[in-house]
Scaffold this active site. Structure first.
Site, PDB file in Angstrom:
ATOM      1  N   LYS A  38       0.824  -1.219   0.000  1.00 13.31           N
ATOM      2  CA  LYS A  38       0.000   0.000   0.000  1.00 13.31           C
ATOM      3  C   LYS A  38       0.858   1.270   0.000  1.00 13.31           C
ATOM      4  CE  LYS A  38      -0.785  -0.409   4.964  1.00 13.31           C
ATOM      5  NZ  LYS A  38       0.256  -1.465   5.106  1.00 13.31           N
ATOM      6  N   ARG A  70      -6.426   2.924  11.675  1.00 13.63           N
ATOM      7  CA  ARG A  70      -5.961   1.554  11.876  1.00 13.63           C
ATOM      8  C   ARG A  70      -6.796   0.781  12.880  1.00 13.63           C
ATOM      9  NH1 ARG A  70      -0.413   1.765   9.956  1.00 13.63           N
ATOM     10  NH2 ARG A  70       0.453  -0.299  10.141  1.00 13.63           N
ATOM     11  N   ARG A 112      12.459  -6.696   1.797  1.00 10.70           N
ATOM     12  CA  ARG A 112      12.300  -5.246   1.622  1.00 10.70           C
ATOM     13  C   ARG A 112      13.569  -4.530   2.090  1.00 10.70           C
ATOM     14  NH1 ARG A 112       7.246  -2.060   4.104  1.00 10.70           N
ATOM     15  NH2 ARG A 112       7.889  -3.094   6.032  1.00 10.70           N
ATOM     16  N   ARG A 121      14.199  -2.455   7.613  1.00 16.32           N
ATOM     17  CA  ARG A 121      13.438  -1.773   8.658  1.00 16.32           C
ATOM     18  C   ARG A 121      13.504  -2.559   9.960  1.00 16.32           C
ATOM     19  NH1 ARG A 121       7.613   0.346   6.554  1.00 16.32           N
ATOM     20  NH2 ARG A 121       6.892  -0.730   8.418  1.00 16.32           N
ATOM     21  N   ARG A 167       2.529  -7.876  13.717  1.00 14.58           N
ATOM     22  CA  ARG A 167       1.874  -6.772  12.978  1.00 14.58           C
ATOM     23  C   ARG A 167       0.709  -7.314  12.147  1.00 14.58           C
ATOM     24  NH1 ARG A 167       6.804  -5.053   9.822  1.00 14.58           N
ATOM     25  NH2 ARG A 167       5.430  -3.665   8.664  1.00 14.58           N
TER      26      ARG A 167
END
Ligand code: AP5
Length: 222
Positions: free
Chosen positions: A16, A89, A130, A162, A173
């Site tokens: 996203k 959220r 990532r 990250r 998460r």
């Protein structure tokens, strides 16, 4: 002038952020990414950054009242549209946002939620590969690699993983998103304001699908 507001939803790693960035570039609408805002505060070692860091590194949501101030500041920008990435959220954040909209939006504005749907299996695969730059640019080692290994195409900065892309934190998460994030999609579905996009396609194909859907949206904020 009427406004367009697109709110991206999707599990961590659904892409996203990548799509929100592409849409912002194409439309010049302002992107409000709460994750990016927190990471910038953490990098600058501000008081807010120090607080946010405690939550981000373990994958927990930052307290709601901290978020609202950031979002309200972002909404002061002059633009014909906003793109939300990572907010709201949970139910409380949705209610806060609806209160803001009630005061700020007009009948001919349009607000849509856009879900980038991907499976948990795909999320784990993507986040393991990532790499990000401090400037905010996001890469994937296989699907979206930088031109020069380990170096950002945009600013030449060194790429890194990250802090929250560790297996244990990714699983946590995901659990939070499925439990408190995904259920608020029902609100948009109920009003016919939910756009669903298959997130398990090439990045450019997803972008094209989003642009096609946007052409069909009505200006009728209730
Ligand atoms: P945030 O930064 O919002 O993280 P997230 O929601 O977990 O989402 P990600 O950024 O991990 O993934 P993404 O969906 O944007 O995917 P991306 O485009 O990078 O939030 C981080 C933390 O901040 C939260 O855990 C929380 O602590 C805090 N926070 C933020 N907002 C909050 C709020 N409102 N309330 C409370 N706390 C909040 O893509 C992922 C990878 O896949 C990349 O490598 C990319 O290159 C690649 N990729 C993208 N699309 C494709 C594709 N189609 N095919 C193959 N690879 C792809």
């Amino acid at each position: 002038m009427s406004k367009t507001i697109i709110i991206f939803f999707g599990p961590p790693g659904s892409g996203k952020g990548t799509q929100a960035e592409m849409l912002a570039k194409k439309t010049e609408w302002k992107k409000i990414s709460t994750g990016d805002l927190f990471r910038a505060e953490i990098a600058d070692r501000t008081k807010l950054g120090k607080l946010a860091d405690k939550y981000l590194k373990v994958g927990k949501l930052v307290p709601d009242k901290v978020i609202l101030t950031l979002v309200e500041q972002g909404l002061k920008q002059k633009t014909s549209g906003f793109i939300f990435d990572g907010f709201p959220r949970n139910r409380r954040q949705l209610n806060d946002l609806l209160t803001i909209f009630k005061k700020a939006l007009k009948k001919n504005d349009r607000v849509y939620a856009l879900e980038v749907a991907v499976s948990d299996k795909e999320v784990k695969q993507r986040l393991g590969q990532r790499r990000v730059c401090a400037c905010g640019k996001v890469y994937h080692l296989v699907y979206n690699p930088p031109i020069n290994q380990g170096v950002c195409d945009i600013c030449g900065g060194k790429l890194f993983t990250r802090n929250d892309d560790k297996v244990k934190v990714i699983i946590y998460r995901l659990k939070i998103y499925r439990k408190v994030g995904e259920p608020i999609l029902n609100y948009w579905q109920k009003f016919g304001k939910l756009i669903k996009i298959n997130g398990e396609q090439p990045i450019s194909k997803i972008h094209n699908d989003i642009m096609e859907k946007l052409k069909q949206l009505k200006h009728d904020y209730h």
